[in-house]
Motif scaffolding. Structure first.
Motif, PDB file in Angstrom:
ATOM      1  N   LEU A   1       2.166  74.376  48.643  1.00  0.00           N
ATOM      2  CA  LEU A   1       3.466  74.745  49.212  1.00  0.00           C
ATOM      3  C   LEU A   1       4.582  74.670  48.172  1.00  0.00           C
ATOM      4  O   LEU A   1       5.582  75.367  48.281  1.00  0.00           O
ATOM      5  CB  LEU A   1       3.836  73.822  50.375  1.00  0.00           C
ATOM      6  N   TYR A   2       4.410  73.780  47.185  1.00  0.00           N
ATOM      7  CA  TYR A   2       5.452  73.588  46.166  1.00  0.00           C
ATOM      8  C   TYR A   2       5.372  74.723  45.150  1.00  0.00           C
ATOM      9  O   TYR A   2       4.388  74.870  44.418  1.00  0.00           O
ATOM     10  CB  TYR A   2       5.291  72.242  45.458  1.00  0.00           C
ATOM     11  N   LEU A   3       6.421  75.546  45.142  1.00  0.00           N
ATOM     12  CA  LEU A   3       6.488  76.700  44.245  1.00  0.00           C
ATOM     13  C   LEU A   3       7.788  76.621  43.453  1.00  0.00           C
ATOM     14  O   LEU A   3       8.856  76.962  43.960  1.00  0.00           O
ATOM     15  CB  LEU A   3       6.438  77.998  45.054  1.00  0.00           C
ATOM     16  N   PRO A   4       7.725  76.146  42.192  1.00  0.00           N
ATOM     17  CA  PRO A   4       8.941  75.905  41.422  1.00  0.00           C
ATOM     18  C   PRO A   4       9.838  77.123  41.250  1.00  0.00           C
ATOM     19  O   PRO A   4      11.041  76.987  41.065  1.00  0.00           O
ATOM     20  CB  PRO A   4       8.436  75.398  40.069  1.00  0.00           C
ATOM     21  N   ASP A   5       9.275  78.336  41.347  1.00  0.00           N
ATOM     22  CA  ASP A   5      10.085  79.542  41.176  1.00  0.00           C
ATOM     23  C   ASP A   5      10.712  80.034  42.482  1.00  0.00           C
ATOM     24  O   ASP A   5      11.473  81.006  42.477  1.00  0.00           O
ATOM     25  CB  ASP A   5       9.250  80.651  40.536  1.00  0.00           C
ATOM     26  N   LYS A   6      10.402  79.385  43.598  1.00  0.00           N
ATOM     27  CA  LYS A   6      10.973  79.767  44.894  1.00  0.00           C
ATOM     28  C   LYS A   6      12.083  78.792  45.271  1.00  0.00           C
ATOM     29  O   LYS A   6      11.983  77.597  45.001  1.00  0.00           O
ATOM     30  CB  LYS A   6       9.904  79.755  45.991  1.00  0.00           C
ATOM     31  N   ILE A   7      13.120  79.303  45.905  1.00  0.00           N
ATOM     32  CA  ILE A   7      14.235  78.446  46.313  1.00  0.00           C
ATOM     33  C   ILE A   7      14.453  78.588  47.809  1.00  0.00           C
ATOM     34  O   ILE A   7      14.534  79.695  48.348  1.00  0.00           O
ATOM     35  CB  ILE A   7      15.520  78.790  45.543  1.00  0.00           C
ATOM     36  N   ASN A   8      14.533  77.442  48.452  1.00  0.00           N
ATOM     37  CA  ASN A   8      14.839  77.325  49.863  1.00  0.00           C
ATOM     38  C   ASN A   8      15.798  76.143  49.961  1.00  0.00           C
ATOM     39  O   ASN A   8      16.164  75.575  48.937  1.00  0.00           O
ATOM     40  CB  ASN A   8      13.541  77.108  50.656  1.00  0.00           C
ATOM     41  N   HIS A   9      16.186  75.741  51.158  1.00  0.00           N
ATOM     42  CA  HIS A   9      17.125  74.626  51.307  1.00  0.00           C
ATOM     43  C   HIS A   9      16.689  73.707  52.427  1.00  0.00           C
ATOM     44  O   HIS A   9      16.248  74.173  53.485  1.00  0.00           O
ATOM     45  CB  HIS A   9      18.539  75.152  51.556  1.00  0.00           C
ATOM     46  N   ASP A  10      16.809  72.402  52.175  1.00  0.00           N
ATOM     47  CA  ASP A  10      16.437  71.421  53.187  1.00  0.00           C
ATOM     48  C   ASP A  10      17.559  71.260  54.213  1.00  0.00           C
ATOM     49  O   ASP A  10      18.555  71.983  54.180  1.00  0.00           O
ATOM     50  CB  ASP A  10      16.050  70.087  52.537  1.00  0.00           C
ATOM     51  N   LYS A  11      17.419  70.308  55.112  1.00  0.00           N
ATOM     52  CA  LYS A  11      18.380  70.115  56.197  1.00  0.00           C
ATOM     53  C   LYS A  11      19.769  69.747  55.695  1.00  0.00           C
ATOM     54  O   LYS A  11      20.743  69.909  56.405  1.00  0.00           O
ATOM     55  CB  LYS A  11      17.868  69.098  57.208  1.00  0.00           C
TER      56      LYS A  11
ATOM     57  N   GLY B   1      21.035  71.102  52.882  1.00  0.00           N
ATOM     58  CA  GLY B   1      21.491  72.189  52.031  1.00  0.00           C
ATOM     59  C   GLY B   1      21.066  72.042  50.589  1.00  0.00           C
ATOM     60  O   GLY B   1      21.443  72.852  49.747  1.00  0.00           O
ATOM     61  N   ASN B   2      20.250  71.018  50.288  1.00  0.00           N
ATOM     62  CA  ASN B   2      19.765  70.802  48.928  1.00  0.00           C
ATOM     63  C   ASN B   2      18.624  71.765  48.610  1.00  0.00           C
ATOM     64  O   ASN B   2      17.839  72.130  49.484  1.00  0.00           O
ATOM     65  CB  ASN B   2      19.275  69.365  48.745  1.00  0.00           C
ATOM     66  N   GLU B   3      18.523  72.133  47.350  1.00  0.00           N
ATOM     67  CA  GLU B   3      17.485  73.049  46.898  1.00  0.00           C
ATOM     68  C   GLU B   3      16.112  72.386  46.967  1.00  0.00           C
ATOM     69  O   GLU B   3      15.923  71.271  46.481  1.00  0.00           O
ATOM     70  CB  GLU B   3      17.785  73.473  45.460  1.00  0.00           C
ATOM     71  N   ILE B   4      15.174  73.094  47.590  1.00  0.00           N
ATOM     72  CA  ILE B   4      13.769  72.694  47.594  1.00  0.00           C
ATOM     73  C   ILE B   4      12.958  73.911  47.170  1.00  0.00           C
ATOM     74  O   ILE B   4      13.473  75.028  47.139  1.00  0.00           O
ATOM     75  CB  ILE B   4      13.302  72.166  48.976  1.00  0.00           C
ATOM     76  N   HIS B   5      11.700  73.672  46.852  1.00  0.00           N
ATOM     77  CA  HIS B   5      10.873  74.745  46.298  1.00  0.00           C
ATOM     78  C   HIS B   5       9.674  75.035  47.207  1.00  0.00           C
ATOM     79  O   HIS B   5       8.551  74.624  46.937  1.00  0.00           O
ATOM     80  CB  HIS B   5      10.451  74.390  44.872  1.00  0.00           C
ATOM     81  N   ILE B   6       9.995  75.730  48.277  1.00  0.00           N
ATOM     82  CA  ILE B   6       9.007  76.217  49.231  1.00  0.00           C
ATOM     83  C   ILE B   6       9.404  77.658  49.521  1.00  0.00           C
ATOM     84  O   ILE B   6      10.599  77.995  49.497  1.00  0.00           O
ATOM     85  CB  ILE B   6       8.967  75.347  50.507  1.00  0.00           C
ATOM     86  N   ASP B   7       8.448  78.505  49.734  1.00  0.00           N
ATOM     87  CA  ASP B   7       8.736  79.926  49.932  1.00  0.00           C
ATOM     88  C   ASP B   7       9.782  80.131  51.035  1.00  0.00           C
ATOM     89  O   ASP B   7       9.729  79.482  52.077  1.00  0.00           O
ATOM     90  CB  ASP B   7       7.443  80.664  50.295  1.00  0.00           C
ATOM     91  N   PRO B   8      10.736  81.039  50.821  1.00  0.00           N
ATOM     92  CA  PRO B   8      11.773  81.284  51.825  1.00  0.00           C
ATOM     93  C   PRO B   8      11.284  81.936  53.112  1.00  0.00           C
ATOM     94  O   PRO B   8      12.073  82.094  54.045  1.00  0.00           O
ATOM     95  CB  PRO B   8      12.794  82.169  51.107  1.00  0.00           C
ATOM     96  N   VAL B   9       9.992  82.263  53.222  1.00  0.00           N
ATOM     97  CA  VAL B   9       9.461  82.719  54.506  1.00  0.00           C
ATOM     98  C   VAL B   9       9.543  81.566  55.515  1.00  0.00           C
ATOM     99  O   VAL B   9       9.656  81.792  56.717  1.00  0.00           O
ATOM    100  CB  VAL B   9       8.025  83.271  54.375  1.00  0.00           C
ATOM    101  N   PHE B  10       9.506  80.319  55.022  1.00  0.00           N
ATOM    102  CA  PHE B  10       9.705  79.157  55.875  1.00  0.00           C
ATOM    103  C   PHE B  10      11.205  79.026  56.130  1.00  0.00           C
ATOM    104  O   PHE B  10      12.008  79.165  55.199  1.00  0.00           O
ATOM    105  CB  PHE B  10       9.175  77.888  55.205  1.00  0.00           C
ATOM    106  N   PRO B  11      11.623  78.745  57.369  1.00  0.00           N
ATOM    107  CA  PRO B  11      13.051  78.673  57.647  1.00  0.00           C
ATOM    108  C   PRO B  11      13.718  77.492  56.945  1.00  0.00           C
ATOM    109  O   PRO B  11      13.105  76.438  56.765  1.00  0.00           O
ATOM    110  CB  PRO B  11      13.119  78.519  59.175  1.00  0.00           C
TER     111      PRO B  11
ATOM    112  N   ASP C   1       7.190  65.635  47.732  1.00  0.00           N
ATOM    113  CA  ASP C   1       8.620  65.890  47.613  1.00  0.00           C
ATOM    114  C   ASP C   1       8.795  67.355  47.198  1.00  0.00           C
ATOM    115  O   ASP C   1       8.432  67.733  46.092  1.00  0.00           O
ATOM    116  CB  ASP C   1       9.234  64.961  46.569  1.00  0.00           C
ATOM    117  N   LEU C   2       9.313  68.167  48.116  1.00  0.00           N
ATOM    118  CA  LEU C   2       9.485  69.601  47.844  1.00  0.00           C
ATOM    119  C   LEU C   2      10.637  69.898  46.887  1.00  0.00           C
ATOM    120  O   LEU C   2      10.827  71.033  46.489  1.00  0.00           O
ATOM    121  CB  LEU C   2       9.686  70.359  49.158  1.00  0.00           C
ATOM    122  N   ARG C   3      11.390  68.880  46.499  1.00  0.00           N
ATOM    123  CA  ARG C   3      12.432  69.078  45.478  1.00  0.00           C
ATOM    124  C   ARG C   3      11.818  69.099  44.088  1.00  0.00           C
ATOM    125  O   ARG C   3      12.247  69.859  43.233  1.00  0.00           O
ATOM    126  CB  ARG C   3      13.491  67.975  45.571  1.00  0.00           C
TER     127      ARG C   3
END
Length: 144
Positions: free
Chosen positions: A71-81, A83-93, A115-117
């Motif tokens: 699940l951890y993909l360093p080149d993908k950017i998403n945000h946790d609850k 608003g911090n940057e985490i690295h999980i594909d943005p297909v996940f909400p 830790d997805l960060r």
């Protein structure tokens, strides 16, 4: 923007990873229940998802460390609850927790979390509930 070909939103509360064949819950336990969980509560959350037959299935479980690492993909950017940057594909909400409990046999009073960060996996006491969640998975368990 290029179409996502690795993670497919199945439209039923689940996402299929076409690289591993694993199927993940669309939302983590935080997004479903709005509370942090201990490891035992994470296990109970998975049991509850099975009772509800999330996406029509009752064989959900906690992910292994090897599975969670996918699940951890360093080149993908998403945000946790927060608003911090985490690295999980943005297909996940957005809005999930950054730390996910994992399943690993024979760890006694400790269990792994991802830790997805940072992609780090560490051990933590199972009774800790601080900012932890889990994400259900189904499919063939990754082998060591």
């Amino acid at each position: 923007m290029a179409e996502n070909t690795r993670f497919i939103n199945n439209g039923d509360g689940s996402i299929t990873d076409t690289h591993t064949g694993l199927v993940w819950g669309l939302e983590d336990s935080w997004q479903k229940e709005a509370k942090w969980v201990t490891w035992d509560e994470a296990v109970e959350h998975i049991r509850y998802m099975n009772t509800l037959k999330l996406a029509g299935h009752a064989d959900w479980r906690l992910p292994s460390p090897e599975e969670a690492a996918t699940l951890y993909l360093p080149d993908k950017i998403n945000h946790d609850k927060y608003g911090n940057e985490i690295h999980i594909d943005p297909v996940f909400p957005e809005g999930c927790q950054a730390s996910l409990w994992l399943y690993e046999p024979s760890t006694g009073n400790e269990a792994y979390f991802l830790d997805l960060r940072t992609g780090a996996m560490e051990l933590k006491f199972k009774s800790i509930a601080g900012r932890m969640a889990t994400r259900p998975v189904r499919g063939t368990r990754a082998k060591r």
